[in-house]
Scaffold this motif. Structure first.
Motif, PDB file in Angstrom:
ATOM      1  N   UNK A  10       0.855  -1.190   0.000  1.00 42.64           N
ATOM      2  CA  UNK A  10       0.000   0.000   0.000  1.00 42.64           C
ATOM      3  C   UNK A  10       0.892   1.243   0.000  1.00 42.64           C
ATOM      4  N   UNK A  11       0.458   2.356  -0.589  1.00 39.80           N
ATOM      5  CA  UNK A  11      -0.892   2.605  -1.101  1.00 39.80           C
ATOM      6  C   UNK A  11      -1.064   2.313  -2.590  1.00 39.80           C
ATOM      7  N   UNK A  12      -0.098   1.655  -3.230  1.00 43.07           N
ATOM      8  CA  UNK A  12      -0.231   1.383  -4.662  1.00 43.07           C
ATOM      9  C   UNK A  12      -1.222   0.255  -4.907  1.00 43.07           C
ATOM     10  N   UNK A  13      -1.068  -0.840  -4.137  1.00 43.86           N
ATOM     11  CA  UNK A  13      -2.004  -1.961  -4.206  1.00 43.86           C
ATOM     12  C   UNK A  13      -2.494  -2.270  -2.798  1.00 43.86           C
ATOM     13  N   UNK A  14      -3.728  -2.715  -2.700  1.00 42.90           N
ATOM     14  CA  UNK A  14      -4.298  -3.116  -1.419  1.00 42.90           C
ATOM     15  C   UNK A  14      -4.560  -4.615  -1.446  1.00 42.90           C
ATOM     16  N   UNK A  15      -4.100  -5.299  -0.397  1.00 44.25           N
ATOM     17  CA  UNK A  15      -4.268  -6.743  -0.314  1.00 44.25           C
ATOM     18  C   UNK A  15      -4.995  -7.093   0.977  1.00 44.25           C
ATOM     19  N   UNK A  16      -5.888  -8.065   0.896  1.00 46.74           N
ATOM     20  CA  UNK A  16      -6.520  -8.605   2.093  1.00 46.74           C
ATOM     21  C   UNK A  16      -7.179  -7.546   2.960  1.00 46.74           C
ATOM     22  N   UNK A  17      -6.862  -7.585   4.253  1.00 45.52           N
ATOM     23  CA  UNK A  17      -7.537  -6.732   5.235  1.00 45.52           C
ATOM     24  C   UNK A  17      -7.196  -5.255   5.076  1.00 45.52           C
ATOM     25  N   UNK A  18      -6.084  -4.958   4.425  1.00 47.39           N
ATOM     26  CA  UNK A  18      -5.744  -3.547   4.228  1.00 47.39           C
ATOM     27  C   UNK A  18      -6.773  -2.858   3.326  1.00 47.39           C
ATOM     28  N   UNK A  19      -7.454  -3.639   2.479  1.00 46.87           N
ATOM     29  CA  UNK A  19      -8.480  -3.071   1.611  1.00 46.87           C
ATOM     30  C   UNK A  19      -9.601  -2.461   2.442  1.00 46.87           C
ATOM     31  N   UNK A  20     -10.100  -3.219   3.416  1.00 41.92           N
ATOM     32  CA  UNK A  20     -11.174  -2.727   4.282  1.00 41.92           C
ATOM     33  C   UNK A  20     -10.675  -1.572   5.138  1.00 41.92           C
ATOM     34  N   UNK A  21      -9.439  -1.683   5.611  1.00 42.13           N
ATOM     35  CA  UNK A  21      -8.863  -0.633   6.450  1.00 42.13           C
ATOM     36  C   UNK A  21      -8.796   0.690   5.707  1.00 42.13           C
ATOM     37  N   UNK A  22      -8.330   0.672   4.458  1.00 44.86           N
ATOM     38  CA  UNK A  22      -8.260   1.894   3.659  1.00 44.86           C
ATOM     39  C   UNK A  22      -9.653   2.422   3.332  1.00 44.86           C
ATOM     40  N   UNK A  23     -10.593   1.486   3.101  1.00 49.23           N
ATOM     41  CA  UNK A  23     -11.953   1.909   2.791  1.00 49.23           C
ATOM     42  C   UNK A  23     -12.617   2.604   3.955  1.00 49.23           C
ATOM     43  N   UNK A  24     -12.467   2.061   5.154  1.00 48.74           N
ATOM     44  CA  UNK A  24     -13.073   2.652   6.346  1.00 48.74           C
ATOM     45  C   UNK A  24     -12.498   4.029   6.640  1.00 48.74           C
ATOM     46  N   UNK A  25     -11.214   4.203   6.336  1.00 46.37           N
ATOM     47  CA  UNK A  25     -10.567   5.491   6.606  1.00 46.37           C
ATOM     48  C   UNK A  25     -10.697   6.473   5.446  1.00 46.37           C
ATOM     49  N   UNK A  26     -11.474   6.078   4.422  1.00 45.04           N
ATOM     50  CA  UNK A  26     -11.738   6.938   3.261  1.00 45.04           C
ATOM     51  C   UNK A  26     -10.465   7.333   2.523  1.00 45.04           C
ATOM     52  N   UNK A  27      -9.545   6.404   2.424  1.00 44.07           N
ATOM     53  CA  UNK A  27      -8.300   6.674   1.708  1.00 44.07           C
ATOM     54  C   UNK A  27      -8.453   6.234   0.254  1.00 44.07           C
ATOM     55  N   UNK A  28      -8.163   7.143  -0.654  1.00 44.22           N
ATOM     56  CA  UNK A  28      -8.319   6.845  -2.078  1.00 44.22           C
ATOM     57  C   UNK A  28      -7.193   7.519  -2.853  1.00 44.22           C
ATOM     58  N   UNK A  29      -6.012   6.945  -2.766  1.00 40.89           N
ATOM     59  CA  UNK A  29      -4.875   7.471  -3.515  1.00 40.89           C
ATOM     60  C   UNK A  29      -4.923   7.021  -4.972  1.00 40.89           C
ATOM     61  N   UNK A  30      -5.559   5.865  -5.203  1.00 40.14           N
ATOM     62  CA  UNK A  30      -5.716   5.315  -6.543  1.00 40.14           C
ATOM     63  C   UNK A  30      -7.087   4.639  -6.610  1.00 40.14           C
ATOM     64  N   UNK A  31      -7.602   4.402  -7.803  1.00 45.62           N
ATOM     65  CA  UNK A  31      -8.891   3.696  -7.920  1.00 45.62           C
ATOM     66  C   UNK A  31      -8.690   2.197  -7.666  1.00 45.62           C
ATOM     67  N   UNK A  32      -8.680   1.802  -6.417  1.00 39.61           N
ATOM     68  CA  UNK A  32      -8.310   0.441  -6.052  1.00 39.61           C
ATOM     69  C   UNK A  32      -9.283  -0.614  -6.582  1.00 39.61           C
ATOM     70  N   UNK A  33     -10.507  -0.216  -6.892  1.00 35.89           N
ATOM     71  CA  UNK A  33     -11.437  -1.177  -7.477  1.00 35.89           C
ATOM     72  C   UNK A  33     -11.040  -1.558  -8.901  1.00 35.89           C
ATOM     73  N   UNK A  34     -10.031  -0.864  -9.449  1.00 32.32           N
ATOM     74  CA  UNK A  34      -9.494  -1.207 -10.766  1.00 32.32           C
ATOM     75  C   UNK A  34      -8.040  -1.689 -10.675  1.00 32.32           C
TER      76      UNK A  34
END
Length: 397
Positions: free
Chosen positions: A192-216
């Motif tokens: 992170x923050x380039x790629x999100x793996x596993x639980x870090x995905x939820x962690x970044x989502x809850x904290x409203x972090x959006x450095x990149x369009x991680x859904x892509x």
């Protein structure tokens, strides 16, 4: 009473080698071939003892599983599976040097056109990837009987043949083996923050972090994953480590690589052309390493803290054995066996694998083996799943 020791500077998860009833002994033993030699370094780390009733990560373990694993290790030792085959590693070194020479001969005889240049770059990238595998063997002291010989040879391979620091690699890799796939502990999954793996995905989502369009991220992985791994991340981190930690010997070794590379190709391409060739080789190497590294263990399961037991099997899987897979991955397609027996020479993994599989079956543990293409497809699927988890947490928190 259990001995309480200060944590090792390389982040190994255990330091109790002289307590035969404790499972931490097994992890310690896995990293050290000569226990009598390393025990003398443990005394300064002793800071106290735990009373029998005190909480300990070693209690509550599966005693039968521990005993069966120790029996398996004794069987491997009796089978001489911890003894390296000099001929095998001679062939490994020989084919690396052969490819280095072949790349230069291609340019020398065929010229500097696009076709010979691309061919030379591909051969050099493959050679560099095989150097990673060889230095990995040396870093795990699985080639020579003497630890010192392994470390000296690793400095040569990493420095002269690759232009990297052996100490930097060991610093990263020992953390990975200590806590595989544990966020903020294992550098191999801390991307992170380039790629999100596993639980870090939820962690970044809850904290409203959006450095990149991680859904892509499963799509842009192809564009920025390979160049970032070696061309940016490894190169910068490696140089910073040598300078900050003052590893001057490693820096000299790395400089010797660049001197050799540029003196070999500047007469053909000039300085700018050689820089382009070097960048091409590193880019191709990064692509090979990115796929090779991720398909064997990075996207199985990821954790915020170590599991009390079974972590090796939860965080790793194997890839089917074949001549190509064995060669391409440096036998790390046997990732489960490697994590259980990191000092075992890689050419013996296929011999211990059936025994490990039988042990897992006996205790109901998952022993996962994937086809090569399935492992590659799963990388993309795992990235998409993590990206979707980030988006859901981002939109609904």
């Amino acid at each position: 009473m259990a001995k309480v020791l200060l944590p090792s500077t390389v982040g190994l998860c255990v330091l109790i080698a002289h307590m035969p009833l404790f499972p931490t002994q097994d992890a310690f033993h896995a990293f050290h071939q000569d226990l009598y030699f390393v025990r003398k370094f443990l005394k300064p780390l002793l800071i106290g003892e735990l009373a029998p009733g005190e909480p300990s990560q070693d209690r509550g373990q599966n005693e039968q599983l521990i005993e069966d694993f120790r029996a398996l290790r004794r069987a491997a030792k009796d089978m001489k599976l911890f003894e390296a085959d000099p001929e095998f590693f001679s062939l490994v070194v020989g084919h690396i040097l052969l490819m280095e020479g072949l790349a230069w001969l291609v340019v020398y005889f065929l010229g500097t056109g696009w076709v010979p240049t691309i061919l030379a770059a591909v051969v050099l990238a493959i050679s560099q990837a095989q150097c990673w595998c060889l230095q990995h063997d040396l870093g795990h002291v699985s080639v020579f009987k003497k630890s010192r010989w392994n470390y000296v040879a690793q400095q040569f391979v990493m420095g002269q043949l690759k232009g990297f620091s052996a100490h930097w690699w060991n610093f990263r890799h020992f953390q990975h083996h200590s806590k595989p796939n544990v966020f903020h502990k294992d550098p191999d999954v801390t991307v992170a923050p380039v790629f999100l793996l596993g639980e870090s995905s939820v962690e970044y989502g809850k904290k409203k972090r959006r450095y990149l369009p991680y859904n892509h991220q499963h799509q842009y992985f192809f564009l920025i994953g390979p160049p970032l791994l070696t061309l940016v991340n490894f190169e910068v981190e490696n140089l910073a480590y040598m300078l900050v930690c003052m590893k001057w010997a490693d820096l000299v070794w790395a400089l010797s690589f660049y001197i050799r590379f540029f003196s070999s190709y500047v007469p053909f391409y000039g300085i700018s052309g050689t820089l382009l060739l070097f960048t091409s080789v590193r880019y191709e190497l990064s692509g090979l390493m990115c796929w090779f590294h991720t398909f064997i263990h990075s996207f199985i399961h990821s954790f915020h803290s170590p599991c009390p037991q079974g972590l090796t099997l939860e965080a790793t899987c194997n890839v089917e054995q074949s001549l190509f897979n064995d060669w391409f991955s440096g036998h790390l397609n046997f990732q489960i066996e490697h994590h259980l027996f990191p000092t075992m020479p890689r050419h013996n993994y296929h011999k211990i694998a059936p025994l490990v599989k039988a042990l897992c079956a006996k205790h109901g543990l998952n022993y996962e083996v994937k086809p090569f293409l399935r492992a590659l497809v799963d990388i993309i699927g795992s990235l998409k799943k993590s990206g979707d988890a980030w988006l859901e947490a981002y939109l609904h928190q």
